[in-house]
Write a protein that holds these residues in place. Structure first.
Motif, PDB file in Angstrom:
ATOM      1  N   ALA A   1      -1.096 -98.644-131.926  1.00 17.77           N
ATOM      2  CA  ALA A   1      -2.377 -98.536-131.242  1.00 17.77           C
ATOM      3  C   ALA A   1      -3.351 -97.862-132.190  1.00 17.77           C
ATOM      4  O   ALA A   1      -3.017 -96.854-132.809  1.00 17.77           O
ATOM      5  CB  ALA A   1      -2.220 -97.720-129.956  1.00 17.77           C
ATOM      6  N   LEU A   2      -4.545 -98.439-132.332  1.00 18.88           N
ATOM      7  CA  LEU A   2      -5.553 -97.824-133.189  1.00 18.88           C
ATOM      8  C   LEU A   2      -6.946 -98.209-132.706  1.00 18.88           C
ATOM      9  O   LEU A   2      -7.113 -99.163-131.949  1.00 18.88           O
ATOM     10  CB  LEU A   2      -5.349 -98.216-134.648  1.00 18.88           C
ATOM     11  CG  LEU A   2      -5.737 -99.620-135.135  1.00 18.88           C
ATOM     12  CD1 LEU A   2      -5.720 -99.647-136.649  1.00 18.88           C
ATOM     13  CD2 LEU A   2      -4.826-100.675-134.594  1.00 18.88           C
ATOM     14  N   ARG A   3      -7.915 -97.428-133.147  1.00 20.20           N
ATOM     15  CA  ARG A   3      -9.293 -97.739-132.757  1.00 20.20           C
ATOM     16  C   ARG A   3      -9.848 -98.815-133.670  1.00 20.20           C
ATOM     17  O   ARG A   3      -9.415 -98.974-134.807  1.00 20.20           O
ATOM     18  CB  ARG A   3     -10.150 -96.469-132.854  1.00 20.20           C
ATOM     19  CG  ARG A   3      -9.750 -95.454-131.792  1.00 20.20           C
ATOM     20  CD  ARG A   3     -10.903 -94.585-131.378  1.00 20.20           C
ATOM     21  NE  ARG A   3     -10.454 -93.618-130.372  1.00 20.20           N
ATOM     22  CZ  ARG A   3     -10.825 -92.349-130.373  1.00 20.20           C
ATOM     23  NH1 ARG A   3     -11.623 -91.891-131.317  1.00 20.20           N
ATOM     24  NH2 ARG A   3     -10.402 -91.539-129.422  1.00 20.20           N
TER      25      ARG A   3
ATOM     26  N   ALA B   1      -8.164 -92.052-147.716  1.00 20.36           N
ATOM     27  CA  ALA B   1      -7.107 -91.427-146.915  1.00 20.36           C
ATOM     28  C   ALA B   1      -6.811 -92.267-145.679  1.00 20.36           C
ATOM     29  O   ALA B   1      -5.664 -92.419-145.264  1.00 20.36           O
ATOM     30  CB  ALA B   1      -7.521 -90.016-146.513  1.00 20.36           C
TER      31      ALA B   1
ATOM     32  N   ASP C   1     -11.537-100.891-126.676  1.00 15.56           N
ATOM     33  CA  ASP C   1     -11.211-100.070-127.828  1.00 15.56           C
ATOM     34  C   ASP C   1     -10.446 -98.860-127.310  1.00 15.56           C
ATOM     35  O   ASP C   1     -10.923 -98.231-126.358  1.00 15.56           O
ATOM     36  CB  ASP C   1     -12.518 -99.639-128.516  1.00 15.56           C
ATOM     37  CG  ASP C   1     -12.283 -98.983-129.854  1.00 15.56           C
ATOM     38  OD1 ASP C   1     -11.175 -99.134-130.398  1.00 15.56           O
ATOM     39  OD2 ASP C   1     -13.222 -98.339-130.361  1.00 15.56           O
ATOM     40  N   PRO C   2      -9.319 -98.466-127.842  1.00 13.25           N
ATOM     41  CA  PRO C   2      -8.551 -99.005-128.971  1.00 13.25           C
ATOM     42  C   PRO C   2      -7.857-100.338-128.676  1.00 13.25           C
ATOM     43  O   PRO C   2      -7.874-100.807-127.541  1.00 13.25           O
ATOM     44  CB  PRO C   2      -7.511 -97.915-129.212  1.00 13.25           C
ATOM     45  CG  PRO C   2      -7.305 -97.288-127.885  1.00 13.25           C
ATOM     46  CD  PRO C   2      -8.646 -97.326-127.215  1.00 13.25           C
ATOM     47  N   ILE C   3      -7.247-100.875-129.745  1.00 16.31           N
ATOM     48  CA  ILE C   3      -6.453-102.091-129.597  1.00 16.31           C
ATOM     49  C   ILE C   3      -4.998-101.775-129.942  1.00 16.31           C
ATOM     50  O   ILE C   3      -4.721-100.788-130.620  1.00 16.31           O
ATOM     51  CB  ILE C   3      -6.973-103.229-130.517  1.00 16.31           C
ATOM     52  CG1 ILE C   3      -7.098-102.730-131.966  1.00 16.31           C
ATOM     53  CG2 ILE C   3      -8.277-103.776-130.012  1.00 16.31           C
ATOM     54  CD1 ILE C   3      -7.504-103.815-132.959  1.00 16.31           C
TER      55      ILE C   3
ATOM     56  N   GLN D   1      -3.221 -93.849-144.661  1.00 22.36           N
ATOM     57  CA  GLN D   1      -2.575 -93.581-143.366  1.00 22.36           C
ATOM     58  C   GLN D   1      -2.174 -94.884-142.681  1.00 22.36           C
ATOM     59  O   GLN D   1      -1.105 -94.975-142.089  1.00 22.36           O
ATOM     60  CB  GLN D   1      -3.520 -92.767-142.479  1.00 22.36           C
ATOM     61  CG  GLN D   1      -2.781 -92.111-141.329  1.00 22.36           C
ATOM     62  CD  GLN D   1      -3.687 -91.268-140.452  1.00 22.36           C
ATOM     63  OE1 GLN D   1      -4.881 -91.130-140.729  1.00 22.36           O
ATOM     64  NE2 GLN D   1      -3.133 -90.702-139.402  1.00 22.36           N
ATOM     65  N   LEU D   2      -3.035 -95.898-142.809  1.00 27.77           N
ATOM     66  CA  LEU D   2      -2.699 -97.201-142.233  1.00 27.77           C
ATOM     67  C   LEU D   2      -1.442 -97.763-142.886  1.00 27.77           C
ATOM     68  O   LEU D   2      -0.561 -98.304-142.219  1.00 27.77           O
ATOM     69  CB  LEU D   2      -3.862 -98.175-142.393  1.00 27.77           C
ATOM     70  CG  LEU D   2      -5.076 -97.936-141.500  1.00 27.77           C
ATOM     71  CD1 LEU D   2      -6.246 -98.804-141.937  1.00 27.77           C
ATOM     72  CD2 LEU D   2      -4.727 -98.219-140.046  1.00 27.77           C
TER      73      LEU D   2
ATOM     74  N   ARG E   1     -12.558 -98.934-135.227  1.00 21.18           N
ATOM     75  CA  ARG E   1     -13.180 -98.426-136.453  1.00 21.18           C
ATOM     76  C   ARG E   1     -12.181 -98.450-137.620  1.00 21.18           C
ATOM     77  O   ARG E   1     -12.510 -98.842-138.724  1.00 21.18           O
ATOM     78  CB  ARG E   1     -13.680 -96.994-136.222  1.00 21.18           C
ATOM     79  CG  ARG E   1     -14.669 -96.531-137.270  1.00 21.18           C
ATOM     80  CD  ARG E   1     -15.146 -95.133-136.990  1.00 21.18           C
ATOM     81  NE  ARG E   1     -14.022 -94.185-137.079  1.00 21.18           N
ATOM     82  CZ  ARG E   1     -14.176 -92.869-137.047  1.00 21.18           C
ATOM     83  NH1 ARG E   1     -15.364 -92.352-136.893  1.00 21.18           N
ATOM     84  NH2 ARG E   1     -13.137 -92.086-137.135  1.00 21.18           N
ATOM     85  N   GLU E   2     -10.943 -98.038-137.349  1.00 21.29           N
ATOM     86  CA  GLU E   2      -9.913 -98.058-138.393  1.00 21.29           C
ATOM     87  C   GLU E   2      -9.428 -99.484-138.633  1.00 21.29           C
ATOM     88  O   GLU E   2      -9.127 -99.865-139.760  1.00 21.29           O
ATOM     89  CB  GLU E   2      -8.728 -97.165-138.012  1.00 21.29           C
ATOM     90  CG  GLU E   2      -8.938 -95.694-138.316  1.00 21.29           C
ATOM     91  CD  GLU E   2      -9.979 -95.063-137.426  1.00 21.29           C
ATOM     92  OE1 GLU E   2     -10.022 -95.429-136.224  1.00 21.29           O
ATOM     93  OE2 GLU E   2     -10.755 -94.212-137.905  1.00 21.29           O
TER      94      GLU E   2
END
Lengths: 621, 87
Positions: free
Chosen positions: B73-75, B34, B61-63, B38-39, B77-78
């Motif tokens: 923008a996302l963390r 999932a 973090d996030p970047i 989503q990405l 981890r993702e």
């Protein structure tokens, strides 16, 4: 409202407006229907159902659905979009036509969703929006080829300049009689559709363009590791300073106006109950609140401009780290910032948070953000007790205290969130995935419309809730009349005096006198009523000279500094207004969480006031 | 059979990095998780240029990354699910 939907659906075809966040969907909806709606640039701005009608061609009912990247619903508002277009929504009928809005500057990405919507088997029209920005970025799209490839009419539009609307309306009207899009298979998985969309995009985009170069340049500055947070906090600080300094002159004008009206009435009408009702009841009560209109408008001006430029998503990015440290994510920052204006839209905006526990936590801490209704309370007390002087290089002391009060609210919200996430809302933190939209000039028309709406709502509250509670309070404060030979002001013998004395027992440990205690009760209707109530109570118990001097100097004489500070501390946390409690019940689906919220805030308020009062007394004693 | 290009997770790179997306890390070989879906919905896709523009000033973090025409923008981890190669 729901009945109306049912009636409409029988007569006029329904058009559902669907699109990715930041495609200008709400702006297009507004341009088509003329319905007033807030336009914001961050994902999740449209959390309420918006409907409107086009009467010119074919009589269409338009429904603005929450922005979504796909039909895989991940949050409460995306779920609404999914349910409506698939015809599984409880009250909303399945739409007859889908208006799919696409950002012309980001065709490949937005086309994937169009291909997904196509599968629904509902007649569809694509609005290729923001073609003005595409032209500026030197992107050129072969619209006829695009339309042929996806087998759906494509209309070029510029929502904010109302371009292409006539053509779009005609296409929508024709689409109500048209068949569903042809049965071309563009793939069933996200990956397959993504591939198909990119293929179509590259076949129809004549020139790729130069990208959002300006946006990236601005981000170089606004997301710079040092300048970024500095700008954010600077903006917030400027906002609170502006609330004080810009509003000064209009506030004085309103105050003077009310004062002259009171004097005019006092000289024209004979002394008696009616004069007291007008002057001490209505003018002192409602007037004490109306005077804050300029401050509230300035606060909203900042929020609306930040929203409509696209800066809000950057603020969420900067704040994400801080929010993560208490188990929330940066997305929660947006509803929380809205809560500075009012907790009600803030709590509703929390619908865009996918994770249920994160959403609940955000709802529960939203009332800790100092809403604009608390501004009147802070302003009066600060004006009465904090000297109007500057400290350390031209920073106003009054504005500084205001900033500290807001900061206290924010910090306690973070603390409460951390506790909640470890106890009642335990669970893994949600991820943070947010599009940073391109910067846009603030749309002046929408900012002005937003301000007008806030002014209307505020004045309507002043004319209804506040007026009614003021009148009730005045009646309770005048009856029964003082006995003959009374030594105290008449109000001490009235019902208000009795209620106040009873409540004073509870509130005396935190330094509240009976006047404050009694003002807290109508303050539940709306927070600013507490100030209106103080206006009425002191107006009735004071001398003519005191009334003319205004509430600020009355309080200055009547309260000690520890009492004033304790009162400020009280209002950082409590009490909730009835609308906040009602919306929390609606959004959490029961009385459990609103009851929890009221209880924890009351405990915090009492505790904070107790500590503030004791410490201040000890320091000053 | 040519060997696949050397790849590494986007989430491990620093601001200033620029490269091409070559794939996603999924739990199962044929079914995408999932998170990966989503990405993709947000605009990540194979073959697209990706660059890291910014990172959060308080903890890296996030970047914020540029993908195609968008900034997302996302963390980290993702971002680690996105496999990239040096351009």
């Amino acid at each position: 409202m729901n009945e109306q939907i049912a009636v409409n659906s029988q007569v006029t075809p329904i058009v559902a407006v669907v699109g990715n966040p930041n495609c200008g969907k709400s702006a297009l909806f507004n341009a088509l229907t003329g319905l007033r709606q807030k336009v914001a640039n961050y994902p999740g701005a449209t959390v309420e159902r918006r409907s409107g009608r086009i009467v010119s061609a074919g009589n269409l009912t338009m429904i603005d659905l929450p922005g979504a990247y796909s039909l895989n619903a991940r949050s409460a508002d995306e779920e609404v979009t999914h349910q409506v277009v698939t015809g599984t929504h409880d009250v909303e009928a399945k739409p007859d036509v889908i208006l799919s809005v696409v950002d012309a500057t980001n065709l490949a990405q937005h086309l994937r969703f169009v291909l997904e919507l196509r599968e629904l088997g509902i007649p569809m029209v694509v609005a290729l929006n923001m073609t003005d920005l595409a032209a500026r970025e030197r992107i050129s799209i072969d619209v006829a080829a695009l339309s042929a490839q996806i087998g759906v009419p494509v209309i070029e539009t510029v929502a904010v300049r109302k371009k292409g609307l006539a053509e779009l309306t005609l296409a929508l009207s024709n689409a109500t009689l048209a068949p569903a899009p042809s049965n071309v298979d563009f793939g069933q998985t996200v990956k397959q559709r993504q591939k198909a969309a990119r293929k179509i995009a590259s076949a129809t985009i004549i020139s790729e363009g130069i990208g959002h170069r300006t946006t990236r340049r601005i981000d170089q500055v606004l997301l710079n590791p040092v300048i970024g947070p500095g700008t954010l906090f600077g903006l917030l600080f400027l906002m609170f300073q502006a609330v004080f300094s810009w509003a000064e002159t209009p506030m004085e004008l309103i105050e003077d106006g009310i004062g002259s009206l009171q004097i005019f009435l006092a000289t024209t009408l004979s002394d008696g109950l009616f004069l007291s009702f007008l002057n001490d009841g209505i003018l002192a009560g409602v007037g004490a609140v109306v005077v804050f209109l300029p401050q509230i408008l300035i606060l909203f001006l900042f929020i609306l401009v930040l929203e409509s430029t696209g800066y809000m998503a950057r603020a969420a990015f900067i704040m994400d780290r801080l929010m993560a440290s208490v188990g929330l994510n940066g997305r929660a920052f947006i509803p929380l910032l809205s809560s500075f204006a009012c907790a009600v839209p803030g709590i509703m905006a929390a619908r865009s948070i996918a994770n249920e526990r994160d959403r609940l936590t955000t709802i529960l801490i939203a009332p800790l953000m100092t809403c604009s209704a608390r501004l009147p309370v802070y302003t009066v007390i600060i004006a009465a007790f904090i000297p109007n002087q500057t400290v350390g290089g031209g920073v106003g002391l009054q504005g500084l205290v205001m900033f500290v009060l807001y900061l206290a609210g924010i910090l306690s919200a973070l603390l409460v969130a951390a506790v909640l996430k470890r106890t009642v809302a335990k669970g893994e933190a949600d991820t943070f995935l947010l599009e940073l939209p391109k910067y846009q000039n603030p749309n002046i028309r929408f900012v002005l419309t937003g301000l007008y709406e806030r002014a209307r709502i505020f004045l309507r509250r002043a004319g209804t809730i506040i007026l009614v509670s003021t009148i009730i309070l005045w009646v309770l404060a005048v009856y029964p009349a003082a006995p003959i030979g009374a030594t105290e002001p008449a109000i001490s013998y009235s019902l208000v005096g009795m209620i106040g004395s009873a409540l004073e027992v509870v509130f005396a440990p935190i330094g509240f006198n009976w006047e404050i205690s009694v003002a807290l009760v109508p303050g539940m209707a709306a927070r600013e009523v507490a100030i209106a109530a103080l206006g009425t109570v002191y107006s009735l118990s004071g001398s003519e000279a005191m009334i003319e001097a205004g509430l600020v100097s009355v309080l200055n004489n009547a309260w000690s500094l520890p009492t004033a500070l304790s009162f400020l501390a009280w209002f950082i946390f409590a009490p909730q207004c009835l609308s906040t409690i009602a919306v929390t019940r609606r959004e959490t689906g029961g009385w459990k969480w609103p009851a929890f919220m009221v209880a924890y805030l009351f405990v915090l308020a009492y505790g904070a006031s107790f500590v503030t009062f004791r410490v201040a007394t000890w320091l000053l004693g | 059979m040519t060997s696949p290009p050397l790849s590494e997770p986007l989430g491990n790179r620093k601001p200033g990095f620029s490269g091409t997306i070559i794939g996603f890390t999924s739990d199962h070989e044929n079914i995408e998780s999932a998170a990966v879906e989503q990405l993709r919905e947000m605009g990540f896709a194979e073959g697209l240029q990706v660059s890291i523009l910014h990172q959060n000033p308080f903890g890296k973090d996030p970047i914020a990354v540029r993908v195609g025409a968008m900034t997302i923008a996302l963390r980290r981890r993702e971002a680690k699910l996105v496999q990239v190669t040096q351009a």
